[in-house]
Design a protein around this motif. Structure first.
Motif, PDB file in Angstrom:
ATOM      1  N   ALA A  47       0.836  -1.199   0.000  1.00  0.00           N
ATOM      2  CA  ALA A  47       0.000   0.000   0.000  1.00  0.00           C
ATOM      3  C   ALA A  47       0.869   1.245   0.000  1.00  0.00           C
ATOM      4  N   MET A  48       0.278   2.331  -0.433  1.00  0.00           N
ATOM      5  CA  MET A  48       0.911   3.643  -0.387  1.00  0.00           C
ATOM      6  C   MET A  48       0.224   4.432   0.713  1.00  0.00           C
ATOM      7  N   TRP A  55       5.568  10.381   1.875  1.00  0.00           N
ATOM      8  CA  TRP A  55       4.799   9.328   1.223  1.00  0.00           C
ATOM      9  C   TRP A  55       5.570   8.041   1.447  1.00  0.00           C
ATOM     10  N   VAL A  56       4.882   6.990   1.880  1.00  0.00           N
ATOM     11  CA  VAL A  56       5.568   5.739   2.186  1.00  0.00           C
ATOM     12  C   VAL A  56       4.839   4.570   1.532  1.00  0.00           C
ATOM     13  N   CYS A  57       5.562   3.781   0.775  1.00  0.00           N
ATOM     14  CA  CYS A  57       5.066   2.526   0.228  1.00  0.00           C
ATOM     15  C   CYS A  57       5.397   1.462   1.270  1.00  0.00           C
ATOM     16  N   VAL A  58       4.373   0.721   1.739  1.00  0.00           N
ATOM     17  CA  VAL A  58       4.561  -0.208   2.859  1.00  0.00           C
ATOM     18  C   VAL A  58       4.114  -1.620   2.516  1.00  0.00           C
ATOM     19  N   ASN A  59       4.639  -2.572   3.274  1.00  0.00           N
ATOM     20  CA  ASN A  59       4.208  -3.957   3.219  1.00  0.00           C
ATOM     21  C   ASN A  59       3.152  -4.141   4.303  1.00  0.00           C
ATOM     22  N   SER A  60       1.896  -4.218   3.914  1.00  0.00           N
ATOM     23  CA  SER A  60       0.784  -4.334   4.859  1.00  0.00           C
ATOM     24  C   SER A  60       0.822  -5.647   5.622  1.00  0.00           C
ATOM     25  N   TRP A  61       1.406  -6.661   5.034  1.00  0.00           N
ATOM     26  CA  TRP A  61       1.442  -7.976   5.669  1.00  0.00           C
ATOM     27  C   TRP A  61       2.539  -8.082   6.723  1.00  0.00           C
ATOM     28  N   ASP A  64       3.158  -2.853   8.226  1.00  0.00           N
ATOM     29  CA  ASP A  64       3.498  -1.630   7.497  1.00  0.00           C
ATOM     30  C   ASP A  64       4.992  -1.328   7.463  1.00  0.00           C
ATOM     31  N   LEU A  65       5.776  -2.357   7.330  1.00  0.00           N
ATOM     32  CA  LEU A  65       7.215  -2.183   7.148  1.00  0.00           C
ATOM     33  C   LEU A  65       7.444  -1.397   5.865  1.00  0.00           C
ATOM     34  N   PRO A  66       8.223  -0.313   5.910  1.00  0.00           N
ATOM     35  CA  PRO A  66       8.402   0.500   4.696  1.00  0.00           C
ATOM     36  C   PRO A  66       9.180  -0.238   3.611  1.00  0.00           C
ATOM     37  N   LEU A  68       9.527   1.847   0.388  1.00  0.00           N
ATOM     38  CA  LEU A  68      10.056   3.089  -0.183  1.00  0.00           C
ATOM     39  C   LEU A  68       9.488   4.255   0.613  1.00  0.00           C
ATOM     40  N   ALA A  69      10.232   5.340   0.704  1.00  0.00           N
ATOM     41  CA  ALA A  69       9.710   6.547   1.363  1.00  0.00           C
ATOM     42  C   ALA A  69      10.247   7.790   0.665  1.00  0.00           C
ATOM     43  N   TRP A  70       9.336   8.674   0.291  1.00  0.00           N
ATOM     44  CA  TRP A  70       9.678   9.979  -0.273  1.00  0.00           C
ATOM     45  C   TRP A  70       9.523  10.995   0.843  1.00  0.00           C
ATOM     46  N   HIS A  71      10.531  11.811   1.074  1.00  0.00           N
ATOM     47  CA  HIS A  71      10.469  12.784   2.169  1.00  0.00           C
ATOM     48  C   HIS A  71      11.423  13.939   1.903  1.00  0.00           C
ATOM     49  N   ASP A  72      11.449  14.903   2.818  1.00  0.00           N
ATOM     50  CA  ASP A  72      12.291  16.093   2.697  1.00  0.00           C
ATOM     51  C   ASP A  72      12.084  16.792   1.353  1.00  0.00           C
TER      52      ASP A  72
END
Length: 118
Positions: A47-48, A55-61, A64-66, A68-72
């Motif tokens: 999930a995003m 913005w963080v793309c996570v593993n829901s299973w 919610d381990l990240p 990818l993460a867009w930041h700064d």
């Protein structure tokens, strides 16, 4: 809620995000209650998560381990059509396979939510 910031990044890169997506996110920050969560089509358990500052793309299973993460995000730019610089963190060796799908899911989801809100 994502665990962004609690997990060390596998790799960190300077990135530019499309102005249209960044502008859509800025509108969402003004008109919607964040965080928002969008499942990635064709990627069960991924999930995003769109938050106020990243913005963080996570593993829901996996709690919610990240992935990818867009930041700064660089807040200042000369024109609204210019790409926006940010930092992109990779948390998994195969994270790049989710990158475009996550951004597309975010754009579609924010567009739908803002369409309902206005």
């Amino acid at each position: 809620m994502s665990r962004f910031g609690e997990v060390p990044a596998y790799a960190r890169r300077a990135e530019k995000v499309d102005a249209a997506l960044y502008n859509l996110w800025r509108r969402a920050r003004l008109h919607l209650r964040l965080p928002l969560r969008f499942e990635l089509p064709g990627n069960p358990g991924v999930a995003m998560v769109v938050e106020d500052g990243h913005w963080v793309c996570v593993n829901s299973w996996q709690q919610d381990l990240p992935i990818l993460a867009w930041h700064d995000f660089q807040q200042h730019r000369d024109a609204l059509h210019e790409p926006v610089g940010c930092t992109l963190d990779y948390y998994h060796f195969a994270a790049s396979r989710y990158r475009q799908c996550a951004l597309d899911a975010m754009a579609d989801g924010l567009g739908r939510c803002l369409g309902k809100a206005t």
